[in-house]
Enzyme design. Structure first.
Site, short mmCIF file in Angstrom:
data_model
loop_
_atom_site.label_atom_id
_atom_site.label_comp_id
_atom_site.label_asym_id
_atom_site.label_seq_id
_atom_site.Cartn_x
_atom_site.Cartn_y
_atom_site.Cartn_z
N ILE A 372 0.81 -1.22 0.00
CA ILE A 372 0.00 0.00 0.00
C ILE A 372 0.84 1.27 0.00
O ILE A 372 0.29 2.37 -0.02
CB ILE A 372 -0.95 0.04 1.22
N GLY A 373 2.16 1.14 0.03
CA GLY A 373 2.97 2.35 0.02
C GLY A 373 4.45 2.07 -0.01
O GLY A 373 4.90 0.93 0.14
N GLY A 375 8.16 4.24 1.19
CA GLY A 375 8.72 5.43 1.81
C GLY A 375 10.21 5.30 1.98
O GLY A 375 10.86 4.37 1.47
N GLY A 376 10.79 6.27 2.70
CA GLY A 376 12.22 6.23 2.93
C GLY A 376 12.65 5.04 3.74
O GLY A 376 13.78 4.57 3.64
N PHE A 377 11.74 4.51 4.55
CA PHE A 377 12.05 3.35 5.38
C PHE A 377 12.00 2.06 4.56
O PHE A 377 12.76 1.13 4.77
CB PHE A 377 11.03 3.28 6.53
N GLY A 378 11.07 2.00 3.61
CA GLY A 378 10.89 0.79 2.82
C GLY A 378 9.44 0.65 2.41
O GLY A 378 8.70 1.63 2.34
N LYS A 394 5.32 -2.03 8.13
CA LYS A 394 6.38 -1.25 7.48
C LYS A 394 7.66 -2.07 7.50
O LYS A 394 8.16 -2.44 8.55
CB LYS A 394 6.56 0.08 8.21
N ASP A 492 10.45 15.29 11.31
CA ASP A 492 10.11 14.94 9.91
C ASP A 492 8.62 15.09 9.66
O ASP A 492 7.97 14.20 9.11
CB ASP A 492 10.57 13.51 9.61
#
Length: 699
Positions: A372-373, A375-378, A394, A492
């Site tokens: 579903i997404g 990001g910078g984390f993964g 996540k 952030d």
């Protein structure tokens, strides 16, 4: 002589011996379940005939005093102080286990039912007001209590539905077991290991109509192996209606051959329910399934197991030597590093630690369809736990610049923070090279996607909702900065880190870069981290960090909410590098209303919109000292309180030398050139870039 017909003293923690009540000749019903009674079972209890009902289950009585026979109206389930945990009662002593069972399936109150390759065994016999019974070698049950508003009849403890059932496997929900007080099902002779317990519910007694039967609620607790799993559980509410199939799954461990599931009525929900005998626990079907991956070595013995022992022993020894060698080499290489698991154990977490097996089962092994997404984390995946809870997982990318420190930092931070506008962290997983965070699932993804993501994902968000979102973000930051026991700087804050639930309530996420606020040491001289376009100038350029950096970031997000545009990607023309740059130009020209998202049309409160823009511009003041606190921002937006700073905004922002925006403009251009080259290989829904640098600037 005193004449009594019934005494219910269950769940009262009574201690000592049972007094001699033989003289109470009219005492037909005596319920003493779940107390701490000790001593012998008196002869006056043993000699009571079938007219009298006595329940002594769940006590600590002397087992040597048990009657030779097992009368159906005397319930002695788990009544003894035996040290043997598997001791259910001497009435089962004549039925020893012939084998270890790995699964049990029960159709509560009904006939045999076959679903696919699984047969749910019949449970059609009467239960009684105080009865300890078993139908098969592998399972049995215990029931306690009578319905005080009706005469006792054995068939009152099972019910049959005449309506159509909505959901899978409707055959399982046409009958059910009903109890007035406490109903226990137990699996016995089970092999040692981990099990999945599936409970099947459907409300088939209380109706959704205008009759008296629709007035009350059926509320009860569910215990598995003595641990409460559901509190004040209401089938109709959970299933969103009557005659709707509902399942709940739980994990359980069997160590002594017995798996116990108990349904207990707690007296709630009946105050408005005049219907007769409808208020106790209700269960349609139960299954216990051994988790194959966790079978004990004795679960599936080979017929020639004795011959295989030397071979197996040799293979195991060789394997162990190899494993220890590998582990020793790995330890030597990493002896100076602290593992993720060790770091997690060092935290005083208020969350759960999940296994990778649980996460894979929930996400269908990280199926791309559940993604579903990004990001910078993964990557982020949607999943469903065995109990039906929907989650967002996540997963740290192996290429992510966020490592153990950010992972552990996020867990430690958010596990100690609880607020309606902060995302709930359910738990984490750190096994092998896997780093996973398990959050509540929020149906509407991020604020960034809703406002300026791909068109197919954008939402039509009216002005009152935008106002609500902005205030919700402000409240969460006020909590972090001023109200929580941990004073936290998020570092952030951006639209992609604001998630929206199904009612479009905002919740801040991603605490990987968060830091505890330290008023005595506000200067970070080693690492600046955040997202370009949202960082305050004093932090991005000189490494000065206070909670006012979050206030600046909030100002940028507030402008995005009003404009419906992304700060970093929106450029009305080549003269401007970002939304903020354009907003300052409009402010100088007195044309701030041109910022407002044209999609709002006439659905707009102009005074509120102008107020939000002015608050945003106040939050991005070049001087951290001038920026308001987030609690002040909440008061301005909610209570329409004016601040003196509003009168000075125009003069402050007209002077570029005062604002010092040129330094950021140059940095933005530099980062934009870098990001444009990177976006060629990235998805179109990326709305921000993580930025980190090392600086040696001194204070």
């Amino acid at each position: 002589m005193v004449f009594l017909c019934c005494r219910d003293l269950s769940f009262n923690r009574l201690e000592g011996q049972i007094p001699n009540l033989e003289g109470l000749v009219n005492l037909e019903f005596l319920y003493l379940t779940s107390n701490r009674l000790t001593g012998p079972i008196h002869n006056w209890i043993k000699s009571r005939n079938s007219k009298y009902v006595t329940d002594l289950s769940y006590n600590n009585l002397n087992e040597s005093s048990e009657p030779a026979n097992c009368p159906e109206t005397l319930n002695l389930f788990k009544s003894y102080n035996s040290t043997n945990k598997s001791e259910l009662g001497k009435c089962l002593s004549s039925n020893p286990c012939s084998k270890n069972w790995h699964s049990v399936h029960i159709n509560c109150g009904g006939e045999n039912v076959t679903i696919g390759n699984t047969t749910y065994e019949e449970d059609k016999y009467s239960a009684g007001a105080a009865k300890f019974f078993y139908w098969k070698e592998s399972w049995g049950a215990s029931n306690t209590g009578d319905f005080s508003d009706r005469s006792i009849a054995l068939n009152n403890y099972k019910v049959t539905n005449v309506s159509a059932i909505k959901g899978d496997d409707p055959e399982l929900y046409t009958t059910a077991r009903l109890s007035a007080l406490s109903l226990t099902y137990y699996g016995r002779c089970l092999a040692k290991g981990n099990y999945i317990v599936t409970l099947h519910f459907a409300e088939i007694v209380i109706r959704d109509n205008r009759s008296f039967q629709s007035l009350g609620k059926r509320m009860f607790d569910v215990y598995i192996q003595g641990e409460r799993k559901l509190k004040d559980f209401d089938i109709r509410t959970a299933a969103e209606g009557v005659d709707k199939a509902l399942t709940r799954k739980f994990n359980a461990i069997v160590e002594d051959g017995v798996l116990e599931v108990r349904f207990q009525y707690t007296g709630k929900g009946r105050t408005a329910l005049p219907s007769r005998g409808s208020y106790g626990p209700l269960i349609s079907a139960i299954s216990f399934e051994a988790n194959d991956a966790n079978y004990d070595i004795d679960f599936k013995p080979s017929a020639n197991h004795k011959k295989m022992v030397p071979i197996i022993a040799g293979a195991v020894a060789s394997t162990l030597i190899l494993i220890f060698t590998i582990l020793f080499v790995a330890w030597r290489r990493n002896r100076k590093q602290i593992s993720k698991a060790e770091e997690l154990r060092g935290l005083d977490l208020l969350t759960s630690v999940f296994t990778i097996r649980q996460i894979k089962a929930a996400t269908n092994n990280f199926d791309a369809a559940n993604k579903i997404g990004e990001g910078g984390f993964g990557s982020v995946y949607k999943g469903t736990l065995s109990d039906g809870t929907v989650i967002a997982v996540k997963q740290l990318s192996s290429k992510s610049k966020q490592g153990n420190r950010e992972f552990v930092n996020e867990i430690g931070m958010i596990s100690g923070l609880q607020h309606p506008n902060l995302v709930k962290l359910y738990g984490c997983c750190a096994e092998g090279n896997q780093l996973l965070l398990v959050y509540e699932y929020l149906e509407n993804n991020s604020l960034a996607r809703a406002l300026f993501g791909p068109k197919e994902h954008q939402l039509k968000i009216d002005w009152p909702t935008r106002q609500k979102i902005c205030i919700g973000i402000a409240k969460s930051l006020a909590f972090l900065h001023e109200e929580s026991s941990l004073k936290v700087v998020h570092r952030d804050i951006k639209a992609t880190n604001v998630l929206l639930d199904k009612k479009l309530n905002p919740k801040i996420s991603d605490f990987g870069l968060a830091k505890l606020d330290d008023e005595e040491n506000t200067h970070i001289s080693t690492r600046v981290a955040g997202t370009i376009g949202y960082m305050a100038p004093e932090y991005a350029l000189w490494g000065l960090l206070t909670y006012k950096a979050d206030v600046y970031s909030f100002g940028v997000v507030a402008l995005e909410i009003v404009a419906g545009k992304n700060n970093m990607t929106y450029r009305p023309n080549e003269k401007f590098v970002c939304l903020l740059d354009w907003a300052l130009d409009l402010q100088r020209k007195g044309k701030l209303m041109e910022l407002v998202d044209e999609r709002l049309g006439s659905d707009l409160n102009k005074d509120e919109a102008l107020r939000m823009i002015n608050v945003a511009l106040l939050c991005i003041d070049p001087s951290p000292a001038v920026r308001p606190t987030m609690s002040a921002v909440v008061r301005i937006l909610e209570d329409h309180i004016d601040l003196p700073e509003f009168n000075n905004l125009e003069s402050r922002f007209c002077d570029d030398d005062v604002f010092k925006f040129q330094g950021l403009r140059d940095k933005y251009k530099e980062m934009l050139l870098l990001s444009q080259s990177q976006t060629l290989t990235q998805s179109s829904n990326t709305t921000g870039r993580n930025f980190s640098s090392t600086t040696s600037t001194s204070a």
